[in-house]
Design an enzyme around this catalytic site. Structure first.
Site, PDB file in Angstrom:
ATOM      1  CE  LYS A   1     -34.956  10.028  -9.816  1.00  0.00           C
ATOM      2  NZ  LYS A   1     -34.689   9.969 -11.223  1.00  0.00           N
ATOM      3  NE  ARG A   2     -27.941  12.104  -8.752  1.00  0.00           N
ATOM      4  CZ  ARG A   2     -27.578  10.991  -8.118  1.00  0.00           C
ATOM      5  NH1 ARG A   2     -27.365  11.000  -6.832  1.00  0.00           N
ATOM      6  NH2 ARG A   2     -27.410   9.870  -8.774  1.00  0.00           N
TER       7      ARG A   2
END
Ligand code: GLU
Length: 564
Positions: A263-264
Site C-alpha cells: 500500500k506504500r
C-alpha cells in the site's frame, strides 16, 4: 485418494491484497478441480477484539472474485445466497481458544511443552549475549524446565505473565514442498518456540497446525514467506499425533521493478502527484472542508515515512483526478476491472496452462490447475497487460451485459452520477462508451461533465481548445454560434443522435465545406469543456436540448473576444 481440502487463512488486516487473492484462487482451483473443498478461516489471534468488520472485507472480495468457500465464516452474498458455515467451525481463530487450550494441555501432560516465565529483560539479555558472541540466538529452556510445579504455581500467583513453549527437541527437519522441492533445516534451527502467548492466545504456528488438523485440511498452499515456518508445523504435527499434510509455497507477486506490491505504492504515487501539482493544502471535499487537516497534510507531504490513511488517500486522489496504483482487490474493483479478468490475470502470476494460452475462465483454471506448473520465482505484475485483458473483455460483451455491469458499478461507486443521468441516458452513454472503454470506471470518471450543472461547467483553456475554437476561417466559435441556430430549430421530441447528426451534416455541408469535424469539435468543447468525449451526437442526446443550448451560450460568452 480422498478429495483434497484446501484453506485460505488470512489475518484480518484490512482489505484483501492481490497476493492473498492469488493464494485464495490457487487454493480454490486446486480443491474444486479435484472434487474437493475450499475452506476459509480467519486468523485473528493477534487481535484481542473481534475482527468481524475487518474480515468482512475479505469475504466480500472473495465472493466478488467468484471464490465461494464451502466452509468458513457465514456470509450473505449480494444475490441473497448464503455462503459458508460448516461442521468444523467456528472459523475465527479467536473463537477457538478452548480447542487450542485442550491441545496445549495434552502436550504439557506428555512433557512436550512447558510453561516459561522469563521476563522481557531476561530474553533481551540472552539475545544481546548471543549477538555479542556472534552466534544465532536460540531460546534456552533449561531454566524454565527446571521449575518445579510449586515454582510455577508461585510465579503464576505473583502475576508473572507466563507463556507455553514447545519442546522442539533440536532435530533436523526436512520439508517436502510440491513447488519448491525438499529442504532440510539443520538441528538446532528450530528452538523451543512459544505456542501460547501471555495473553492466553495461541501463536500463529500452533493455531494453524491445530486448525488444519481439526478442519480436515489436506493441502496447504500459501505464500513462500511461510516456507521456513513449515518446519515448526511439522514438529508440532508429529508431537500432537496429527496427519502429515501436502505443502506448496507460492511465489510472491512483485511490481515490474522488483519491489513488493504494497500500500506504500499508493502513498508514493499520491505524494508525487501532489508535489507535481504544487499543492500546498489538501483539496476540499463536497462539504468545502479540507479532506485531510492541514497539519497532517503538510507532515505527510514532507515526510516519506508518514502514510495517509487509506480512505483519506483515496479521497484526495479522487478530488485531484489522479489514479493510484491498485493493490487490494477492492482497488481493482473500484477502478472498474472485471472480476473474471482479474481472476484470469492473477492466475497467470505464478502459473500458466502451457501452449501460450493466456485467456481462460475460472472453470478452466479449476480443470487444469496443478502445482507442477507453479513457478518458483516471483511473478511480476504487469498492469498494462491487465488493462489490455480488461479492454478485450469489455469489447467482447454484448451491449445489454455491458449496460447491466456498468450500472452495477455506478450504483456502488458513483450513485450521484447515476441519479443525475437517469436510465435512458445511461443506456446511450453505455452504448457510446463501450467501444473505447478499458474499464467500467472510466465511463464515469471521463464523463463527469455530463452530470455537472450547466452553469458550473468549466471550459478548459488548453492549446487543443484554442485550436478548436479560435483558429481557422471561419473560427470554431463562429461556426458554433451558427450551428446553435440549427440545433435550436430541432424540437426536444426529435432530439436524438441520428436527427442531430443529420442536422449537423447538413450544417457542415453549408458552412464548413462538408467537414463535420470542424463543427463537431467546437460543439464538444462547448458542451463538455474539453476536447475528448464519447461520440458528440450521443453526448448532445444525453445532455438534451436545453442543456446543450445553454452550454453553447456559456461557451460563446466565455470565449467572446478571445484570440489564439
Ligand atoms: N494467517 C497467515 C497469513 O495471512 C496464513 C498462513 C498460512 O496459510 O498458514 O499469512
Amino acid at each position: 485418494m480422498t478429495a483434497p481440502v484446501t484453506r485460505f487463512a488470512p489475518s484480518p488486516s484490512g482489505n484483501l491484497h492481490v497476493g492473498g487473492a492469488r493464494t485464495a484462487l490457487f487454493c480454490y482451483a486446486y480443491a474444486k478441480g479435484r472434487g474437493g473443498k475450499f475452506l476459509l478461516r480467519i486468523e485473528d489471534t493477534d487481535q484481542k477484539r473481534s475482527s468481524d468488520a475487518a474480515s468482512l472485507g475479505f469475504l466480500k472480495d472473495l465472493e466478488w472474485l467468484g471464490l465461494r468457500w464451502d466452509e468458513g465464516p457465514e456470509f450473505e452474498a449480494p444475490d441473497g445466497s448464503r455462503v459458508g458455515g460448516g461442521p468444523h467451525g467456528p472459523y475465527f481463530q479467536s473463537e477457538r481458544l478452548a480447542i487450542y487450550d485442550r491441545e496445549i494441555a495434552r502436550l504439557i501432560a506428555a512433557g512436550k511443552a512447558y510453561e516459561a516465565f522469563d521476563t522481557a529483560e531476561e530474553l533481551d539479555a540472552a539475545r544481546a549475549a548471543a549477538r555479542a558472541a556472534g552466534r544465532p540466538y536460540r531460546y534456552d529452556g533449561s531454566k524454565a524446565l527446571a521449575l518445579s510445579p510449586a515454582d510455577r504455581a508461585r510465579l503464576a500467583a505473583e502475576g508473572r505473565p507466563g507463556v507455553v513453549r514447545f519442546r522442539s527437541g533440536e532435530r533436523a527437519v526436512t520439508i517436502h514442498d510440491e513447488i519448491l522441492g525438499d529442504a532440510t533445516l539443520p538441528a538446532g534451527e528450530v528452538d523451543d518456540f512459544v505456542i501460547r502467548k501471555a495473553d492466553g492466545y495461541p501463536t500463529y504456528h500452533f493455531a494453524v497446525v491445530v486448525d488444519d488438523e481439526t478442519m480436515g485440511v489436506t493441502h496447504v498452499l500459501r505464500a513462500q514467506e511461510h516456507f521456513n515456518n513449515t518446519a515448526k508445523h511439522l514438529l508440532l504435527q508429529e508431537a500432537l499425533g496429527y496427519r502429515r499434510l501436502t505443502y506448496g509455497h507460492l511465489p510472491l507477486i512483485f511490481n515490474p521493478d522488483g519491489s513488493k506490491m504494497s500500500k506504500r505504492d499508493k502513498d508514493r504515487a499520491l505524494r508525487e502527484a501532489v508535489v507535481a501539482a504544487g499543492l500546498e493544502a489538501s483539496p476540499a471535499g463536497d462539504d468545502g472542508r479540507p479532506l485531510v487537516d492541514h497539519e497532517t497534510f503538510l507532515r505527510w507531504k514532507g515526510d516519506k515515512t508518514v502514510q495517509l490513511a487509506a480512505d483519506a488517500a483515496t479521497a484526495v486522489a479522487d478530488a485531484m483526478g489522479v489514479a493510484l496504483p491498485e493493490i487490494n482487490v477492492e482497488d481493482f474493483r473500484r477502478s472498474g476491472y472485471l472480476p473474471e479478468v482479474l481472476v484470469n490475470f492473477l492466475a497467470l502470476n505464478g502459473w500458466s496452462p502451457g501452449n501460450d494460452l493466456e485467456k481462460f475462465d475460472l472453470a478452466f483454471l479449476c480443470s487444469r490447475f496443478d502445482l507442477d506448473r507453479v513457478v518458483k520465482t516471483p511473478a511480476k505484475f504487469d498492469r498494462a497487460k491487465l488493462l489490455a485483458f480488461n479492454l478485450d473483455a469489455i469489447q467482447a460483451m454484448d451491449a445489454g451485459t455491458f449496460l447491466r455491469r456498468l450500472r452495477a458499478h455506478g450504483e456502488r461507486y458513483h450513485p450521484e452520477f447515476l441519479r443525475t443521468l437517469g436510465e435512458p441516458r445511461l443506456a446511450i452513454l453505455a452504448a457510446a462508451s463501450q467501444p473505447r472503454s478499458k474499464t467500467l470506471d472510466e465511463v464515469f470518471r471521463g464523463n463527469r461533465a455530463l452530470v455537472v450543472a450547466d452553469d458550473v461547467l468549466v471550459h478548459e483553456r488548453s492549446k487543443a481548445v484554442e485550436k478548436a475554437l479560435l483558429k481557422g476561417e471561419p473560427t470554431g466559435l463562429d461556426l458554433l454560434a451558427k450551428a446553435k441556430e440549427s440545433l435550436a430549430a430541432i424540437p426536444s421530441a426529435e432530439w436524438s443522435p441520428a436527427r442531430l447528426e443529420q442536422a449537423m451534416n447538413e450544417f457542415a455541408g453549408g458552412h464548413a465545406g462538408g467537414n463535420i469535424g470542424k463543427v463537431a469539435q467546437p460543439l464538444r468543447v462547448a458542451v463538455t469543456g474539453g476536447t475528448v468525449s464519447p461520440p458528440i451526437f450521443d453526448v448532445l442526446a444525453i445532455l438534451g436540448r436545453d442543456s446543450t443550448l445553454r452550454r453553447i451560450d456559456r461557451c460563446l460568452a466565455a470565449f467572446a473576444g478571445a484570440t489564439a
